[in-house]
Enzyme design. Structure first.
Site, PDB file in Angstrom:
ATOM      1  N   LEU A 143       0.797  -1.304   0.260  1.00 15.13           N
ATOM      2  CA  LEU A 143      -0.445  -0.003  -0.091  1.00 15.13           C
ATOM      3  C   LEU A 143       0.773   1.265  -0.020  1.00 15.13           C
ATOM      4  O   LEU A 143       0.545   1.979  -0.235  1.00 15.13           O
ATOM      5  CB  LEU A 143      -0.896  -0.323   1.515  1.00 15.13           C
ATOM      6  CG  LEU A 143      -2.329  -0.922   1.205  1.00 15.13           C
ATOM      7  CD1 LEU A 143      -2.452  -0.780   2.795  1.00 15.13           C
ATOM      8  CD2 LEU A 143      -3.325  -0.726   0.061  1.00 15.13           C
ATOM      9  N   SER A 145       5.618   2.351   0.686  1.00 14.18           N
ATOM     10  CA  SER A 145       6.965   2.427   1.608  1.00 14.18           C
ATOM     11  C   SER A 145       7.396   3.667   2.022  1.00 14.18           C
ATOM     12  O   SER A 145       7.204   4.549   1.269  1.00 14.18           O
ATOM     13  CB  SER A 145       7.467   1.966   0.687  1.00 14.18           C
ATOM     14  OG  SER A 145       8.613   1.674   1.376  1.00 14.18           O
ATOM     15  N   ALA A 146       7.503   3.724   3.150  1.00 15.00           N
ATOM     16  CA  ALA A 146       8.541   4.655   4.210  1.00 15.00           C
ATOM     17  C   ALA A 146       9.633   4.258   4.532  1.00 15.00           C
ATOM     18  O   ALA A 146      10.140   2.808   4.136  1.00 15.00           O
ATOM     19  CB  ALA A 146       7.584   4.596   5.560  1.00 15.00           C
ATOM     20  N   ALA A 149       9.901   1.222   6.803  1.00 14.64           N
ATOM     21  CA  ALA A 149       8.658  -0.038   6.924  1.00 14.64           C
ATOM     22  C   ALA A 149       8.050   0.032   5.851  1.00 14.64           C
ATOM     23  O   ALA A 149       8.183   1.433   5.212  1.00 14.64           O
ATOM     24  CB  ALA A 149       7.927  -0.329   7.876  1.00 14.64           C
ATOM     25  N   LYS A 166       2.613  -4.594   8.395  1.00 14.51           N
ATOM     26  CA  LYS A 166       3.971  -3.202   8.571  1.00 14.51           C
ATOM     27  C   LYS A 166       5.120  -4.342   8.741  1.00 14.51           C
ATOM     28  O   LYS A 166       5.523  -4.873   9.735  1.00 14.51           O
ATOM     29  CB  LYS A 166       3.640  -2.225   9.460  1.00 14.51           C
ATOM     30  CG  LYS A 166       5.148  -1.159   9.186  1.00 14.51           C
ATOM     31  CD  LYS A 166       4.467   0.052  10.627  1.00 14.51           C
ATOM     32  CE  LYS A 166       5.295   1.017  10.224  1.00 14.51           C
ATOM     33  NZ  LYS A 166       5.471   1.664  11.592  1.00 14.51           N
ATOM     34  N   ASP A 311       4.424  12.318  15.578  1.00 13.61           N
ATOM     35  CA  ASP A 311       4.578  12.230  14.206  1.00 13.61           C
ATOM     36  C   ASP A 311       3.174  12.340  12.642  1.00 13.61           C
ATOM     37  O   ASP A 311       2.830  11.757  12.118  1.00 13.61           O
ATOM     38  CB  ASP A 311       5.434  11.190  13.660  1.00 13.61           C
ATOM     39  CG  ASP A 311       6.166  10.551  12.281  1.00 13.61           C
ATOM     40  OD1 ASP A 311       6.266  12.396  11.961  1.00 13.61           O
ATOM     41  OD2 ASP A 311       6.029  10.157  11.984  1.00 13.61           O
TER      42      ASP A 311
END
Length: 484
Positions: A143, A145-146, A149, A166, A311
């Site tokens: 869905l 990508s950061a 993770a 995750k 955050d």
């Protein structure tokens, strides 16, 4: 057989050498690029000082910011990891030049994904079972990508509803710690030469907070704690918090409830698609409702509990059916000591009441050490507090420039800044960025005044305040936006 074994041994040695050299190569890349951007600005400052025409100066600055934006974008994009978080922090319209924001905002959702075979290895090692044994279906394409993770949509065997899985990128922790140490060295240099602000303490707090993000069990605990607090303290929680699937949580894997919604950055496009004028009254009412929900949730978390989600960048906020707001990703949370929580409550009242004397007292209580270079110290300290800890822009200002020559940071040197306060500072600045993006100029300090009063009253530090917070719940806009 010996030949095959030796080939595998050689490949293993190659991989180990590559992993060992990777941080050194990455450090070299950072310093070469950072030095290029920094010296570019220093040379430009000399060049522009010879130009007397103000309009020409402005045009020159715009070109310089565009040139620097391309270089910063390339560095963050190429290096990834921690630098994607840096892009999230500085790529906001209230803090950075417009040219930087235009470039960096596109990086928020562009972290490279780990190939599925890598995801599968991490999942099966952490959970001790194959993917097919745990999940009825599992979307191979993530869905999103950061930096740390990526997340996949899936469905557990025996369950009717979907979940989000995750999974941590392999090898990311060592790389990000290298990035942070390089940034700390750069911050030390900058605070000694150009910026009179305790940047090193800020980067130390970033190191602490990001270090926590690699432990998904800690994130699961934080998500459950915040969910319990918000759902118990309100008849209806101002934000949705996903439920954790506790049996499927490990240090590098976290499974949680799937919440359907659209990213807040796509809100305008979604409204237009549904025939709603993004600039009309109905859209304005929805945006105000969304912002009030977020502000109420953060006011309660910071001032009542002291344990808060730290955050709130746009990628972590979804708009759901009925204009409800979902808050995702609890990797960065902060647990404030009561002394700092109540000291900050006092500062909120000082900002909301425009009280320079109380602001000065709050600085001392919070341990913010300042040295004044101006005559009207009290007023400048209040202005500095408003710049750092409130979302409201001054009249006629569309973008704050904290490090411009006439800013309070240039007049008041911040020599010591408690590391724990950085999480509040960053949270307020992210909320301000959201409010600017939504076209709403509001003061979180004014919204939080009743919550701050209640917190101080309950601690026996304020007499005559209401026992119950009078913060208004967001209005209901249940029909106009999402339709079944």
């Amino acid at each position: 057989m010996n030949g095959i074994a030796s080939r595998f041994d050689f490949k293993d040695i190659q991989e180990k050498v590559s992993l060992h050299l990777r941080p050194w190569h990455r450090s070299f890349q950072f310093w070469v690029r950072a030095a290029d951007i920094y010296t570019g600005y220093k040379v430009f400052q000399v060049r522009v000082s010879f130009v007397k025409d103000v309009q020409k100066q402005h045009a020159m600055w715009e070109r310089q910011h565009e040139l620097a934006a391309d270089k910063i974008y390339a560095m963050c994009s190429d290096l990834g990891g921690f630098f994607l978080k840096i892009a999230q922090i500085i790529g906001k319209p209230d803090l950075a030049p417009a040219a930087w924001v235009k470039k960096l905002v596109t990086l928020c959702d562009q972290a490279p994904a780990t190939p599925f075979d890598g995801v599968q290895r991490v999942l099966e090692k952490e959970l001790g079972q194959s993917i097919s044994e745990i999940f009825e279906k599992f979307d191979v394409n993530p869905l999103g990508s950061a930096s740390i993770a990526q997340v996949h949509r899936a469905r557990l065997r025996g369950y009717k509803n979907d979940v989000v899985v995750k999974v941590q990128h392999p090898g990311i922790q060592e790389l990000m710690m290298t990035d942070i140490r390089n940034l700390q060295a750069f911050a030390l240099y900058m605070q000694k030469t150009d910026i009179k602000f305790d940047l090193y303490s800020v980067t130390k707090e970033m190191e602490t907070q990001i270090g926590y993000e690699f432990d998904f069990l800690r994130e699961a605990n934080a998500m459950e704690r915040i969910r319990r607090f918000l759902y118990e303290k309100n008849r209806k929680s101002p934000v949705l918090v996903p439920r954790v699937v506790r049996d499927l949580a490990s240090r590098r894997v976290l499974v949680m409830e799937y919440i359907d919604g659209i990213p807040i950055l796509k809100l305008g496009d979604e409204m237009a698609k549904r025939g709603i004028n993004p600039g009309g009254k109905m859209a304005a009412a929805a945006k105000q409702s969304i912002l009030k929900s977020l502000t109420l949730a953060y006011g309660q978390m910071i001032l009542k509990s002291g344990f808060f989600h730290a955050d709130p960048h746009p990628g972590n906020i979804l708009i759901c059916k009925g204009s409800e707001v979902a808050l995702l990703d609890y990797g960065q949370v902060k647990d404030l000591p009561d002394q700092l929580r109540l000291g900050y409550a006092n500062l909120v009242l000082a900002i909301a009441d425009n009280d320079p004397v109380k602001a000065m007292e709050s600085y001392r209580e919070l341990g913010i050490g300042t040295v004044s270079n101006c005559g009207d110290e009290q007023q400048e300290l209040l202005r500095l507090a408003q710049t750092m800890f409130d979302t409201k822009l001054p009249p006629g200002v569309v973008m704050l420039q904290p490090f411009s020559e006439d800013s309070s940071i240039k007049k008041i040197a911040v020599e010591s800044f408690p590391e724990e306060l950085f999480s509040i500072l960053r949270t307020v600045h992210l909320l301000r960025g959201l409010s600017v993006g939504l076209g709403i100029n509001f003061s979180c300090a004014e919204q939080w005044r009743p919550i701050a009063e209640e917190a101080l009253y309950n601690a026996g530090r304020l007499k005559g305040a209401n026992r119950k917070s009078r913060v208004r719940k967001p209005s209901s806009f249940r029909r106009f936006f999402w339709r079944n």
